[in-house]
Scaffold this motif. Sequence first.
Motif, PDB file in Angstrom:
ATOM      1  N   ASP A  55       1.191  14.294  -4.731  1.00  0.00           N
ATOM      2  CA  ASP A  55       0.376  14.555  -3.714  1.00  0.00           C
ATOM      3  C   ASP A  55      -1.174  14.213  -4.240  1.00  0.00           C
ATOM      4  OD1 ASP A  55      -1.066  15.863  -1.740  1.00  0.00           O
ATOM      5  OD2 ASP A  55      -1.329  17.924  -2.532  1.00  0.00           O
ATOM      6  N   GLY A  56      -1.955  13.696  -3.486  1.00  0.00           N
ATOM      7  CA  GLY A  56      -3.417  13.408  -4.018  1.00  0.00           C
ATOM      8  C   GLY A  56      -3.507  12.185  -4.789  1.00  0.00           C
ATOM      9  N   THR A  57      -2.490  11.308  -4.665  1.00  0.00           N
ATOM     10  CA  THR A  57      -2.651   9.851  -5.247  1.00  0.00           C
ATOM     11  C   THR A  57      -2.574   8.854  -4.356  1.00  0.00           C
ATOM     12  OG1 THR A  57      -0.127   9.750  -5.534  1.00  0.00           O
ATOM     13  CG2 THR A  57      -1.406  10.970  -7.327  1.00  0.00           C
ATOM     14  N   SER A  58      -2.419   9.286  -3.046  1.00  0.00           N
ATOM     15  CA  SER A  58      -2.425   8.096  -1.979  1.00  0.00           C
ATOM     16  C   SER A  58      -3.628   7.295  -1.978  1.00  0.00           C
ATOM     17  CB  SER A  58      -2.126   8.609  -0.498  1.00  0.00           C
ATOM     18  OG  SER A  58      -1.985   7.517   0.255  1.00  0.00           O
ATOM     19  N   ALA A  59      -3.439   5.896  -1.983  1.00  0.00           N
ATOM     20  CA  ALA A  59      -4.786   5.254  -2.298  1.00  0.00           C
ATOM     21  C   ALA A  59      -5.123   4.453  -0.774  1.00  0.00           C
ATOM     22  CB  ALA A  59      -4.547   4.130  -3.400  1.00  0.00           C
ATOM     23  N   VAL A  60      -4.447   4.352   0.049  1.00  0.00           N
ATOM     24  CA  VAL A  60      -4.668   3.755   1.053  1.00  0.00           C
ATOM     25  C   VAL A  60      -4.842   4.561   2.529  1.00  0.00           C
ATOM     26  CG1 VAL A  60      -3.986   1.543   2.463  1.00  0.00           C
ATOM     27  CG2 VAL A  60      -3.593   1.487   0.019  1.00  0.00           C
ATOM     28  N   ASN A  61      -3.974   5.485   2.427  1.00  0.00           N
ATOM     29  CA  ASN A  61      -3.719   6.021   3.935  1.00  0.00           C
ATOM     30  C   ASN A  61      -3.378   7.583   3.268  1.00  0.00           C
ATOM     31  OD1 ASN A  61      -2.938   7.419   6.154  1.00  0.00           O
ATOM     32  ND2 ASN A  61      -2.535   5.535   7.401  1.00  0.00           N
ATOM     33  N   GLN A  62      -4.306   8.755   3.676  1.00  0.00           N
ATOM     34  CA  GLN A  62      -3.980   9.960   3.183  1.00  0.00           C
ATOM     35  C   GLN A  62      -2.919  10.463   3.910  1.00  0.00           C
ATOM     36  OE1 GLN A  62      -5.684  11.098   0.346  1.00  0.00           O
ATOM     37  NE2 GLN A  62      -6.109   9.011   0.472  1.00  0.00           N
ATOM     38  N   ALA A  63      -2.402  10.083   5.067  1.00  0.00           N
ATOM     39  CA  ALA A  63      -1.243  10.554   5.898  1.00  0.00           C
ATOM     40  C   ALA A  63       0.017   9.896   5.291  1.00  0.00           C
ATOM     41  CB  ALA A  63      -1.312  10.268   7.257  1.00  0.00           C
ATOM     42  N   TYR A  64       0.052   9.147   4.271  1.00  0.00           N
ATOM     43  CA  TYR A  64       1.020   8.439   3.602  1.00  0.00           C
ATOM     44  C   TYR A  64       1.242   9.158   2.313  1.00  0.00           C
ATOM     45  CZ  TYR A  64       1.321   4.286   6.597  1.00  0.00           C
ATOM     46  OH  TYR A  64       1.226   3.234   7.655  1.00  0.00           O
ATOM     47  N   HIS A  65       2.024   8.690   1.489  1.00  0.00           N
ATOM     48  CA  HIS A  65       2.456   9.581   0.159  1.00  0.00           C
ATOM     49  C   HIS A  65       2.111   8.496  -0.937  1.00  0.00           C
ATOM     50  CE1 HIS A  65       5.317  10.612   3.186  1.00  0.00           C
ATOM     51  NE2 HIS A  65       5.287  11.783   2.567  1.00  0.00           N
ATOM     52  N   GLY A  66       1.670   9.230  -1.920  1.00  0.00           N
ATOM     53  CA  GLY A  66       0.875   8.644  -3.180  1.00  0.00           C
ATOM     54  C   GLY A  66       2.103   7.864  -4.084  1.00  0.00           C
ATOM     55  N   LEU A  67       1.759   6.959  -4.803  1.00  0.00           N
ATOM     56  CA  LEU A  67       2.777   6.104  -5.733  1.00  0.00           C
ATOM     57  C   LEU A  67       2.156   6.605  -7.203  1.00  0.00           C
ATOM     58  CD1 LEU A  67       2.631   2.689  -4.072  1.00  0.00           C
ATOM     59  CD2 LEU A  67       4.399   4.486  -3.821  1.00  0.00           C
ATOM     60  N   GLY A  68       1.451   7.578  -7.485  1.00  0.00           N
ATOM     61  CA  GLY A  68       1.256   7.958  -8.917  1.00  0.00           C
ATOM     62  C   GLY A  68      -0.163   7.259  -9.192  1.00  0.00           C
ATOM     63  N   THR A  69      -0.765   7.410 -10.472  1.00  0.00           N
ATOM     64  CA  THR A  69      -1.989   6.922 -10.772  1.00  0.00           C
ATOM     65  C   THR A  69      -1.799   5.975 -12.045  1.00  0.00           C
ATOM     66  OG1 THR A  69      -2.265   8.744 -12.351  1.00  0.00           O
ATOM     67  CG2 THR A  69      -3.086   8.940  -9.931  1.00  0.00           C
ATOM     68  N   VAL A  70      -2.652   5.067 -12.323  1.00  0.00           N
ATOM     69  CA  VAL A  70      -2.919   4.243 -13.693  1.00  0.00           C
ATOM     70  C   VAL A  70      -3.969   4.978 -14.287  1.00  0.00           C
ATOM     71  CG1 VAL A  70      -3.449   1.986 -14.402  1.00  0.00           C
ATOM     72  CG2 VAL A  70      -2.261   2.465 -12.108  1.00  0.00           C
ATOM     73  N   ASN A  71      -3.737   5.365 -15.533  1.00  0.00           N
ATOM     74  CA  ASN A  71      -4.790   5.843 -16.352  1.00  0.00           C
ATOM     75  C   ASN A  71      -5.355   7.130 -16.007  1.00  0.00           C
ATOM     76  OD1 ASN A  71      -4.584   3.777 -18.231  1.00  0.00           O
ATOM     77  ND2 ASN A  71      -6.219   2.497 -17.104  1.00  0.00           N
TER      78      ASN A  71
ATOM     79  N   SER B  59       0.423   3.614  -1.641  1.00  0.00           N
ATOM     80  CA  SER B  59       0.583   4.556  -0.731  1.00  0.00           C
ATOM     81  C   SER B  59       2.044   3.969  -0.191  1.00  0.00           C
ATOM     82  CB  SER B  59      -0.268   4.502   0.635  1.00  0.00           C
ATOM     83  OG  SER B  59      -1.784   4.942  -0.103  1.00  0.00           O
ATOM     84  N   VAL B  60       3.067   4.981   0.267  1.00  0.00           N
ATOM     85  CA  VAL B  60       3.996   4.389   1.091  1.00  0.00           C
ATOM     86  C   VAL B  60       4.286   5.389   2.150  1.00  0.00           C
ATOM     87  CG1 VAL B  60       5.596   5.922  -0.450  1.00  0.00           C
ATOM     88  CG2 VAL B  60       6.506   4.154   1.007  1.00  0.00           C
ATOM     89  N   GLY B  61       4.581   4.676   3.387  1.00  0.00           N
ATOM     90  CA  GLY B  61       4.584   5.476   4.509  1.00  0.00           C
ATOM     91  C   GLY B  61       5.764   5.448   5.061  1.00  0.00           C
ATOM     92  N   PHE B  62       6.236   6.215   5.885  1.00  0.00           N
ATOM     93  CA  PHE B  62       7.731   6.271   6.540  1.00  0.00           C
ATOM     94  C   PHE B  62       7.658   6.345   7.926  1.00  0.00           C
ATOM     95  CE2 PHE B  62       7.973   8.448   2.209  1.00  0.00           C
ATOM     96  CZ  PHE B  62       8.660   7.674   1.583  1.00  0.00           C
ATOM     97  N   GLY B  63       8.765   5.732   8.701  1.00  0.00           N
ATOM     98  CA  GLY B  63       8.924   5.768  10.013  1.00  0.00           C
ATOM     99  C   GLY B  63      10.416   6.005  10.170  1.00  0.00           C
ATOM    100  N   ILE B  64      10.680   6.465  11.421  1.00  0.00           N
ATOM    101  CA  ILE B  64      11.970   6.772  12.022  1.00  0.00           C
ATOM    102  C   ILE B  64      12.144   5.670  13.230  1.00  0.00           C
ATOM    103  CG2 ILE B  64      13.682   8.176  12.983  1.00  0.00           C
ATOM    104  CD1 ILE B  64      12.468  10.298  11.123  1.00  0.00           C
ATOM    105  N   PHE B  65      13.188   4.704  13.283  1.00  0.00           N
ATOM    106  CA  PHE B  65      13.344   3.988  14.308  1.00  0.00           C
ATOM    107  C   PHE B  65      14.642   3.915  14.702  1.00  0.00           C
ATOM    108  CE2 PHE B  65       9.719   2.564  11.987  1.00  0.00           C
ATOM    109  CZ  PHE B  65       9.086   1.899  12.626  1.00  0.00           C
TER     110      PHE B  65
END
Length: 198
Positions: free
Chosen positions: A85-101, A108-114
């Motif tokens: 939480d709080g590390t999403s860089a591109v879209n706040q509705a997506y999930h973060g990928l952690g931080t550097v330094n 960011s990573v976003g999920f969809g159901i198809f």
Amino acid sequence: MSITWLTCAHSALAAGNADLSVSGIITPSSCTPSLSNGGIVDHGKLTSKNLDQDLPTRLPASELQLQIDCEGPTFFTLTTIDNRDGTSAVNQAYHGLGTVNDDQKLGSVGFGIFEPQADGNAVLTIMSRDNGSNWGLSTYLGHAGLTAFASPDDLRTPIALQHLSARLRAVTLIAPASGLTLLDELPIDGHATLQITY
């Protein structure tokens, strides 16, 4: 007689009382989710030279098979918990990928159901941003809304399902390289929990 009655009533009130309550919870049929590949999306090793300097770099989309099995037809919604939480860089509705330094958000990573199928029938993915008051057609799965499934005849009403299968697509975006310190290997550290509420 009436004086004796009043005296008895007064005596009973002075004796005290105790409340008795009966409580418990009746739960609906339980539901069990599962994801193919152990729920792991692995992009392997990337080189920093392949990252865009000024724009987010979109990695190839990955897909997992989502399966949800309930003991009986059950109304349920899906959402996620962003464990970064709080590390999403591109879209706040997506999930973060952690931080550097500790201060540079990696991406960011976003999920969809198809193509969801429920109990042998095609259904549609719907989403609510107001806690279930209103629903609309959307493939989004994340922490910014509730996801459910509807009949093609009524896109505004979630339906009860027993067995669901669908493709869960993950779209990963790496932040512009110009804002990242890329001196050492950096782990892509996304982590989310799929949550079912019924």
